[in-house]
Write a protein that holds these residues in place. Structure first.
Motif, short mmCIF file in Angstrom:
data_model
loop_
_atom_site.label_atom_id
_atom_site.label_comp_id
_atom_site.label_asym_id
_atom_site.label_seq_id
_atom_site.Cartn_x
_atom_site.Cartn_y
_atom_site.Cartn_z
N GLU A 1 62.37 -8.01 89.76
CA GLU A 1 60.99 -7.50 89.54
C GLU A 1 60.98 -6.90 87.98
OE1 GLU A 1 58.59 -3.77 91.34
OE2 GLU A 1 59.42 -5.09 92.75
N GLN A 2 61.83 -6.39 87.54
CA GLN A 2 62.25 -5.93 86.28
C GLN A 2 62.03 -6.87 85.40
OE1 GLN A 2 61.88 -2.72 85.15
NE2 GLN A 2 62.54 -2.98 82.96
N ARG B 1 58.38 -8.13 85.20
CA ARG B 1 57.68 -7.16 84.15
C ARG B 1 57.96 -7.51 82.76
NH1 ARG B 1 59.56 -2.33 86.34
NH2 ARG B 1 59.57 -2.84 88.45
N ASP C 1 56.30 -10.55 82.15
CA ASP C 1 54.96 -10.51 81.88
C ASP C 1 54.42 -9.70 80.45
OD1 ASP C 1 54.71 -11.94 84.26
OD2 ASP C 1 54.19 -10.06 85.44
N SER C 2 55.21 -8.68 80.28
CA SER C 2 54.94 -7.90 79.15
C SER C 2 55.19 -8.83 77.85
CB SER C 2 55.53 -6.70 79.06
OG SER C 2 57.02 -6.91 78.81
#
Length: 102
Positions: A33-34, A37, A40-41
């Motif tokens: 998940e990290q 993220r 995605d960023s």
């Protein structure tokens, strides 16, 4: 009975192993998940840079168009003035006196 206590012990070991396995899976899921993220960023940052680049490119194209039109206007004005100057020139023609003028 001994059989029941062995079964209970085995169930406890199985439960403990299952807890460890679930904890490891939760850690892996959190790590993924990290990563997602971060990905995605990073993607959003790249999209923002692309949009910024496209905006700059559009602005430069608009500035070039404005400059081109200004150049055309300046050249047209210079041409108009040159034509106006050509029309306003005075031509003096000298002629020798005619025998009739004496």
């Amino acid at each position: 009975s001994l059989l029941e206590s062995l079964r209970a012990e085995k169930n406890e070991r199985d439960a403990a192993a299952l807890e460890v396995q679930l904890a490891e899976e939760a850690k892996k899921a959190a790590a993924q998940e990290q990563k997602d993220r971060i990905r995605d960023s990073e993607f959003q940052a790249r999209v923002a840079k692309l949009i910024e680049y496209q905006d700059e490119k559009r602005i430069l194209a608009e500035e070039e168009e404005v400059n081109r039109k200004a150049e055309e206007a300046i050249l047209a004005e210079e041409k108009r003035r040159q034509q106006e100057n050509n029309q306003n020139r005075v031509c003096l023609l000298y002629t020798s006196p005619s025998p009739r003028d004496s």
